[in-house]
Design a protein around this motif. Sequence first.
Motif, PDB file in Angstrom:
ATOM      1  N   THR A  30      -6.111   2.731  -1.750  1.00  0.00           N
ATOM      2  CA  THR A  30      -5.533   1.305  -0.285  1.00  0.00           C
ATOM      3  C   THR A  30      -6.355   0.054  -0.807  1.00  0.00           C
ATOM      4  O   THR A  30      -5.717  -0.994  -0.510  1.00  0.00           O
ATOM      5  N   TYR A  57      -3.115   5.422  -0.427  1.00  0.00           N
ATOM      6  CA  TYR A  57      -3.883   6.608   0.844  1.00  0.00           C
ATOM      7  C   TYR A  57      -3.856   7.619   0.572  1.00  0.00           C
ATOM      8  O   TYR A  57      -5.293   8.387  -0.256  1.00  0.00           O
ATOM      9  N   VAL A  83      -3.529  -1.816  12.330  1.00  0.00           N
ATOM     10  CA  VAL A  83      -3.700  -0.284  11.552  1.00  0.00           C
ATOM     11  C   VAL A  83      -3.863  -0.899  10.436  1.00  0.00           C
ATOM     12  O   VAL A  83      -4.964  -0.527   9.595  1.00  0.00           O
ATOM     13  N   CYS A  84      -3.482  -1.133   9.360  1.00  0.00           N
ATOM     14  CA  CYS A  84      -3.275  -1.755   8.152  1.00  0.00           C
ATOM     15  C   CYS A  84      -3.750  -2.648   7.726  1.00  0.00           C
ATOM     16  O   CYS A  84      -3.196  -3.574   7.263  1.00  0.00           O
ATOM     17  N   CYS A 126      -2.615   6.022  10.934  1.00  0.00           N
ATOM     18  CA  CYS A 126      -1.735   5.433  10.222  1.00  0.00           C
ATOM     19  C   CYS A 126      -0.697   6.632  10.770  1.00  0.00           C
ATOM     20  O   CYS A 126      -0.447   7.634  10.638  1.00  0.00           O
ATOM     21  N   ARG A 138       0.435  -1.017   0.224  1.00  0.00           N
ATOM     22  CA  ARG A 138      -0.531  -0.048   0.464  1.00  0.00           C
ATOM     23  C   ARG A 138       0.933   1.327   0.226  1.00  0.00           C
ATOM     24  O   ARG A 138       0.446   2.172  -0.858  1.00  0.00           O
ATOM     25  N   VAL A 139       2.004   1.109   0.764  1.00  0.00           N
ATOM     26  CA  VAL A 139       2.658   2.114   0.780  1.00  0.00           C
ATOM     27  C   VAL A 139       3.589   3.121  -0.825  1.00  0.00           C
ATOM     28  O   VAL A 139       3.763   3.942  -0.561  1.00  0.00           O
ATOM     29  N   PRO A 176      -8.616   0.130   6.249  1.00  0.00           N
ATOM     30  CA  PRO A 176      -7.626  -0.303   6.819  1.00  0.00           C
ATOM     31  C   PRO A 176      -8.122   1.417   7.366  1.00  0.00           C
ATOM     32  O   PRO A 176      -8.566   2.359   7.272  1.00  0.00           O
ATOM     33  N   ARG A 177      -6.951   2.054   9.079  1.00  0.00           N
ATOM     34  CA  ARG A 177      -7.348   2.629  10.007  1.00  0.00           C
ATOM     35  C   ARG A 177      -6.408   3.931   9.079  1.00  0.00           C
ATOM     36  O   ARG A 177      -6.040   4.488  10.263  1.00  0.00           O
ATOM     37  N   CYS A 178      -6.647   4.273   7.726  1.00  0.00           N
ATOM     38  CA  CYS A 178      -5.536   5.269   7.645  1.00  0.00           C
ATOM     39  C   CYS A 178      -5.228   6.667   8.731  1.00  0.00           C
ATOM     40  O   CYS A 178      -4.356   7.548   8.854  1.00  0.00           O
ATOM     41  N   ASN A 211       0.427   7.338   7.059  1.00  0.00           N
ATOM     42  CA  ASN A 211      -0.061   8.214   6.197  1.00  0.00           C
ATOM     43  C   ASN A 211       0.524   8.842   5.261  1.00  0.00           C
ATOM     44  O   ASN A 211      -0.141   9.761   4.169  1.00  0.00           O
ATOM     45  N   CYS A 246       2.642   7.435   3.014  1.00  0.00           N
ATOM     46  CA  CYS A 246       1.146   6.072   1.144  1.00  0.00           C
ATOM     47  C   CYS A 246       0.835   6.654   0.329  1.00  0.00           C
ATOM     48  O   CYS A 246      -0.012   7.359   0.321  1.00  0.00           O
TER      49      CYS A 246
END
Length: 329
Positions: A215, A210, A190-191, A201, A147-148, A196-198, A204, A207
């Motif tokens: 995501t 994001y 988190v991810c 994070c 993702r990042v 995901p709880r961006c 973020n 990322c």
Amino acid sequence: MNQIMKFQSQLLNWYDLHGRKNLPWQVDDSYLVWISEIMLQQTQVLKVIDYFNAFISEFPNMKLLAQADINDVLALWSGLGYYNRARNIHKTAQICVQEHNAILPLDLKKLMALPGIGQTTAGAILSLASNLPFAILDGNVKRVMSRVYRVGEIKLSEYTNKLWQLAEQNISKQRPKNYNQALMDLGSLVCVRSKPRCHECPLNTLCQAYQVNETELYPPKKTKTKQIAVTLHALLVIKDEKILLRKRGETGIWAGLWFLPEFIGKKSSNLLHSIKHVLSHRILTINVYKNKELVDKIQDCHWVALSDLKKFAHPSALVKIINAVDLKY
Ligand code: SF4
């Protein structure tokens, strides 16, 4: 500060505040880290804790594990699944006693030559137990990295190579142990896979998925393993608080574990219960019968006291069946 340094420092700052620091295997002991890493493959942390504590109290060191009977090792694995992991642990312990003075070698290649130890497990042993800068790439780390850096939609081998390259490039040389633990924690807390709880994070601002609101496109979806439907017919016979079990063969489903005696079945009015049990490659329907007259025809059975069941390595499906039927039928 360059991007890699930002990645490391934001991740490590988050770890200092929110990371897991009190798991029973978070010690500088490669034996404990190794056992936990093998148990954590395909299994959640919360489920592993009790299994890990029971295993370590029975086999607190490599020598005792190497000397153990494989059936006792498998018995402590009952219900964790993927039983080859336990067989490989036992083989590796024996090799370490014979060839490495009863300790895991402090060397990536030598570790990876041992049964059941791949690059991620070897990296985890070296970084978590000895604070050496070796990367890991378990499912949680893959998800964060993909993702990042928006790594997806390429051939599987290229995808994995690219993620390894990123994992190795980003590892903190100063705090590799905390860095790897932080990545695993971030992926599991988190991810997470879906939603995901961006907003909470630490990565973020870096990322890429994001930033472009994609995501959900990373990591790319795997093609699902085809699960084959299999029906088993098994006998449940219980007498005087003892259950009749048979040890399964050395290949196939639940190799070497104790389960109900099976037979080639036809529809029967003696059906007690039918359960569904899902494995990674199989969807099992287990029909459980009470045809006591068949017992004499089935070889190699063994009466096991229900109170002793945990000494006999068995799949969780057996407990499911015992809990599902009325044992006093
Ligand atoms: S910002 Fe979101 S998608 Fe990106 S690493 Fe953090 S939790 Fe995962």
